[in-house]
Design a protein around this motif. Structure first.
Motif, mmCIF file in Angstrom:
data_model
loop_
_atom_site.group_PDB
_atom_site.id
_atom_site.type_symbol
_atom_site.label_atom_id
_atom_site.label_comp_id
_atom_site.label_asym_id
_atom_site.label_seq_id
_atom_site.Cartn_x
_atom_site.Cartn_y
_atom_site.Cartn_z
ATOM 1 N N PRO A 3 0.820 -1.198 0.000
ATOM 2 C CA PRO A 3 0.000 0.000 0.000
ATOM 3 C C PRO A 3 0.854 1.247 0.000
ATOM 4 C CG PRO A 3 -0.401 -1.370 1.966
ATOM 5 C CD PRO A 3 0.695 -2.012 1.176
ATOM 6 N N ARG A 4 0.288 2.359 -0.507
ATOM 7 C CA ARG A 4 1.061 3.602 -0.493
ATOM 8 C C ARG A 4 1.297 4.043 0.937
ATOM 9 N NH1 ARG A 4 -2.058 8.752 -2.802
ATOM 10 N NH2 ARG A 4 -0.395 9.840 -1.724
ATOM 11 N N PRO A 5 2.392 4.757 1.187
ATOM 12 C CA PRO A 5 2.717 5.143 2.546
ATOM 13 C C PRO A 5 1.633 6.014 3.161
ATOM 14 C CG PRO A 5 4.570 5.524 1.084
ATOM 15 C CD PRO A 5 3.393 5.187 0.231
ATOM 16 N N ALA A 6 1.305 5.716 4.399
ATOM 17 C CA ALA A 6 0.372 6.567 5.129
ATOM 18 C C ALA A 6 1.103 7.810 5.598
ATOM 19 C CB ALA A 6 -0.169 5.801 6.331
ATOM 20 N N PRO A 7 0.359 8.909 5.893
ATOM 21 C CA PRO A 7 1.000 10.088 6.467
ATOM 22 C C PRO A 7 1.761 9.682 7.731
ATOM 23 C CG PRO A 7 -1.251 10.581 5.841
ATOM 24 C CD PRO A 7 -1.077 9.106 5.669
ATOM 25 N N GLY A 8 2.923 10.279 7.918
ATOM 26 C CA GLY A 8 3.727 9.913 9.067
ATOM 27 C C GLY A 8 4.715 8.812 8.768
ATOM 28 N N THR A 9 5.107 8.648 7.504
ATOM 29 C CA THR A 9 6.157 7.689 7.148
ATOM 30 C C THR A 9 7.506 8.374 7.316
ATOM 31 O OG1 THR A 9 4.748 6.536 5.579
ATOM 32 C CG2 THR A 9 7.107 6.238 5.337
ATOM 33 N N LEU A 10 8.352 7.776 8.150
ATOM 34 C CA LEU A 10 9.684 8.319 8.409
ATOM 35 C C LEU A 10 10.726 7.379 7.842
ATOM 36 C CD1 LEU A 10 9.693 9.547 12.144
ATOM 37 C CD2 LEU A 10 9.931 10.957 10.106
ATOM 38 N N ALA A 11 11.716 7.926 7.166
ATOM 39 C CA ALA A 11 12.828 7.124 6.649
ATOM 40 C C ALA A 11 14.126 7.653 7.236
ATOM 41 C CB ALA A 11 12.879 7.182 5.127
ATOM 42 N N PHE A 12 14.957 6.756 7.747
ATOM 43 C CA PHE A 12 16.239 7.131 8.337
ATOM 44 C C PHE A 12 17.362 6.607 7.459
ATOM 45 C CE2 PHE A 12 13.294 7.016 11.889
ATOM 46 C CZ PHE A 12 13.536 8.250 12.478
ATOM 47 N N VAL A 13 18.220 7.496 6.990
ATOM 48 C CA VAL A 13 19.318 7.102 6.108
ATOM 49 C C VAL A 13 20.621 7.697 6.625
ATOM 50 C CG1 VAL A 13 17.837 6.878 4.083
ATOM 51 C CG2 VAL A 13 18.970 9.053 4.530
ATOM 52 N N GLU A 14 21.700 6.947 6.415
ATOM 53 C CA GLU A 14 23.027 7.391 6.840
ATOM 54 C C GLU A 14 24.042 7.348 5.710
ATOM 55 O OE1 GLU A 14 23.946 5.916 11.049
ATOM 56 O OE2 GLU A 14 22.352 4.541 10.410
ATOM 57 N N LEU A 76 20.696 11.092 8.920
ATOM 58 C CA LEU A 76 21.580 11.055 10.080
ATOM 59 C C LEU A 76 22.999 11.206 9.549
ATOM 60 C CD1 LEU A 76 19.865 8.038 11.882
ATOM 61 C CD2 LEU A 76 19.527 10.481 12.361
ATOM 62 N N SER A 77 23.431 12.431 9.416
ATOM 63 C CA SER A 77 24.616 12.740 8.627
ATOM 64 C C SER A 77 25.890 12.136 9.204
ATOM 65 C CB SER A 77 24.788 14.257 8.518
ATOM 66 O OG SER A 77 25.949 14.564 7.783
ATOM 67 N N PRO A 78 26.688 11.456 8.342
ATOM 68 C CA PRO A 78 28.011 10.980 8.764
ATOM 69 C C PRO A 78 28.997 12.143 8.784
ATOM 70 C CG PRO A 78 27.656 10.468 6.464
ATOM 71 C CD PRO A 78 26.392 11.113 6.948
ATOM 72 N N THR A 79 30.236 11.847 9.112
ATOM 73 C CA THR A 79 31.234 12.908 9.221
ATOM 74 C C THR A 79 32.143 13.003 8.001
ATOM 75 O OG1 THR A 79 32.710 11.392 10.420
ATOM 76 C CG2 THR A 79 31.284 12.798 11.745
ATOM 77 N N ASP A 80 32.315 11.905 7.224
ATOM 78 C CA ASP A 80 33.286 11.981 6.135
ATOM 79 C C ASP A 80 32.751 12.833 4.983
ATOM 80 O OD1 ASP A 80 32.577 9.878 3.671
ATOM 81 O OD2 ASP A 80 31.658 9.367 5.587
ATOM 82 N N PRO A 81 33.606 13.678 4.418
ATOM 83 C CA PRO A 81 33.168 14.672 3.421
ATOM 84 C C PRO A 81 32.534 14.065 2.179
ATOM 85 C CG PRO A 81 35.362 15.211 4.235
ATOM 86 C CD PRO A 81 35.035 13.856 4.752
ATOM 87 N N GLU A 104 20.039 15.999 9.905
ATOM 88 C CA GLU A 104 20.438 15.990 11.306
ATOM 89 C C GLU A 104 21.951 15.828 11.408
ATOM 90 O OE1 GLU A 104 18.621 16.362 14.014
ATOM 91 O OE2 GLU A 104 16.606 16.344 13.121
ATOM 92 N N GLU A 105 22.599 16.753 12.104
ATOM 93 C CA GLU A 105 24.032 16.606 12.384
ATOM 94 C C GLU A 105 24.157 15.636 13.552
ATOM 95 O OE1 GLU A 105 26.431 17.434 10.678
ATOM 96 O OE2 GLU A 105 25.686 18.997 9.328
ATOM 97 N N ALA A 106 23.924 14.365 13.237
ATOM 98 C CA ALA A 106 23.778 13.339 14.270
ATOM 99 C C ALA A 106 25.084 12.978 14.952
ATOM 100 C CB ALA A 106 23.160 12.086 13.644
ATOM 101 N N TYR A 139 22.496 3.807 15.911
ATOM 102 C CA TYR A 139 21.531 4.908 15.889
ATOM 103 C C TYR A 139 20.141 4.376 15.546
ATOM 104 C CZ TYR A 139 22.673 9.866 16.382
ATOM 105 O OH TYR A 139 22.903 11.112 16.872
ATOM 106 N N VAL A 140 20.052 3.617 14.466
ATOM 107 C CA VAL A 140 18.759 3.095 14.020
ATOM 108 C C VAL A 140 18.188 2.133 15.050
ATOM 109 C CG1 VAL A 140 17.653 1.615 12.288
ATOM 110 C CG2 VAL A 140 19.178 3.466 11.565
ATOM 111 N N GLN A 141 19.032 1.289 15.632
ATOM 112 C CA GLN A 141 18.542 0.358 16.637
ATOM 113 C C GLN A 141 17.959 1.082 17.840
ATOM 114 O OE1 GLN A 141 21.665 -2.444 17.528
ATOM 115 N NE2 GLN A 141 21.663 -3.316 15.453
ATOM 116 N N LEU A 142 18.590 2.176 18.241
ATOM 117 C CA LEU A 142 18.067 2.958 19.354
ATOM 118 C C LEU A 142 16.738 3.615 18.984
ATOM 119 C CD1 LEU A 142 18.635 3.867 22.221
ATOM 120 C CD2 LEU A 142 19.951 5.787 21.310
ATOM 121 N N LEU A 143 16.638 4.139 17.770
ATOM 122 C CA LEU A 143 15.398 4.761 17.319
ATOM 123 C C LEU A 143 14.267 3.738 17.227
ATOM 124 C CD1 LEU A 143 16.888 7.093 14.565
ATOM 125 C CD2 LEU A 143 15.948 7.816 16.766
ATOM 126 N N LEU A 144 14.593 2.499 16.891
ATOM 127 C CA LEU A 144 13.577 1.452 16.796
ATOM 128 C C LEU A 144 12.937 1.149 18.142
ATOM 129 C CD1 LEU A 144 15.090 -1.157 14.302
ATOM 130 C CD2 LEU A 144 12.960 0.113 14.028
#
Length: 402
Positions: A3-14, A76-81, A104-106, A139-144
């Motif tokens: 199904p199409r995403p419902a409102p409130g779909t969050l995606a976390f990428v690093e 969730l921004s990494p540090t390497d340029p 996010e400057e995580a 990070y993701v495991q903690l957010l879960l």
């Protein structure tokens, strides 16, 4: 199709690849695919824009994106340029698609994780669906452990997806493949309860739906988990087809940086591959060190290219060599579908056992062989790189007994 995403779909990428695969997943959720127009919804048909220089790479044409599918991308921004630069380019593409992007400057100091998690907690509690690119990430495991979402989606973070699915199916603790076999460190032991809670959350039970969206050959599928194949439809709709050049391009890997492959052996292998196939360019992995790349350029004569986007997009927009050479990595699975119909040949060079360092995980050699053996639509090269072996799928269990 899910199904199409419902409102409130969050995606976390690093990483840039994770963000690309979230865009691919979101593309499959669009309710108004233009079946006759390369997968574009009607409002997104591209205007043809001729480049000022005909030999210049083709950039994605301007689009008028449809309203957002209710997806908020949290970087969730990494540090390497290099990773940060590619992520910013990918974030621009996500906004062009109509998605909201939150940067996010995580990792910006000791207080950053607390600030980031505190700011995201209200969104997590309201989210109906959470999409993540790296279930091994602390990070993701903690957010879960915070989210109440009933729908969880794991998109590719490269070859790690293969190991994640298998570990989840077997009920094992989540450990990255190149670290498996080593003893847990003090931080691992301290974080173990959070990791165990995240693993339980990723199991499809109690009305919770879990989907793995992957271009990788996932053979062990946990009970109740849905597997959706990523065919790179969004990439093919938005980019290319590329201009194909004579000769070969070589794709770099960070196996030296992760301590799996010896640096000198890797340099010898690159030199042999480039000489045997007439490669001129080396597309660096975003985590390859500057010192290693400088040495490669000096000793092989290859032009080092540091891409500003994931290689699937770079190759699709072109120009790209008629042959793309790689070591066992994600791209031997993702480039064939991304470049389908272009005539570009992808070839993979095995990692010889003698190339592995003494610090490499006992699982490393077998895992890398599995990455190569399970690749479809590629040519196989010897570890010397001097000749190609046409690809043949592995025989089915018991086939040799007939």
């Amino acid at each position: 199709m899910s199904p199409r995403p419902a409102p409130g779909t969050l995606a976390f990428v690093e990483s840039p690849v994770q963000l690309l695969n979230v865009l691919e997943w979101a593309h499959t959720q669009s309710p108004a695919q233009d079946r006759g127009g390369a997968g574009l919804v009607p409002s997104q048909k591209r205007r043809t824009v001729e480049p000022a220089n005909p030999s210049a790479p083709t950039e994605p044409a301007s689009t008028s994106a449809e309203p957002s599918l209710g997806l908020t991308l949290v970087v969730l921004s990494p540090t390497d340029p290099m990773s940060r630069g590619q992520l910013r380019r990918m974030a621009e593409l996500a906004r062009d698609e109509g998605h909201e992007v939150r940067w996010e400057e995580a990792r910006g100091g000791a207080a950053a994780p607390f600030r980031t998690i505190g700011g995201l907690a209200p969104l997590l509690r309201r989210a109906g669906r959470v999409v993540m690119g790296d279930p091994f990430s602390r990070y993701v495991q903690l957010l879960l452990t915070i989210t109440r979402a009933r729908d969880l989606v794991v998109v590719d973070d490269g070859t790690a997806t293969m190991e994640f699915a298998g570990q989840l199916a077997r009920g094992e603790r989540l450990v990255r493949w190149h670290r498996k076999g080593g003893r847990p460190g003090p931080r691992d032991l301290l974080f173990a309860p959070v990791s165990a809670a995240a693993r339980r959350r990723l199991a499809a039970s109690g009305g919770r739906r879990v989907e793995v969206f992957s271009a990788m050959p996932v053979t062990e599928i946990p009970e109740g988990v849905t597997l959706t194949v990523n065919g790179f439809a969004w990439t093919r709709a938005r980019f290319g087809p590329p201009r194909v050049l004579a000769g070969a391009d070589l794709v770099g890997t960070s196996l030296v940086e992760t301590g799996v492959v010896d640096g000198d052996r890797y340099l010898d292998a690159v030199r042999t591959l480039a000489g045997a196939h007439g490669a001129k360019r080396y597309f660096a992995h975003r985590r390859e060190s500057a010192d290693k790349l400088h040495r490669l350029a000096a000793e092989t004569g290859l032009e080092i290219v540091r891409p500003d986007l994931p290689l699937e997009l770079i190759a699709r927009r072109g120009p790209i060599g008629r042959t793309v050479l790689s070591f066992p990595s994600t791209v031997v699975h993702t480039l064939p579908p991304a470049l389908a119909g272009t005539g570009v040949r992808v070839a993979v060079c095995d990692i010889a056992p003698g190339w592995l360092t003494s610090h490499a995980s006992p699982r490393a050699g077998g895992f890398l062989s599995g990455v190569t053996d399970s690749a479809h639509g590629v040519d196989r090269l010897s570890s010397g790189g001097a000749y190609a072996v046409p690809y043949a799928p592995p025989a089915a269990p018991g086939a040799s007994d007939r």
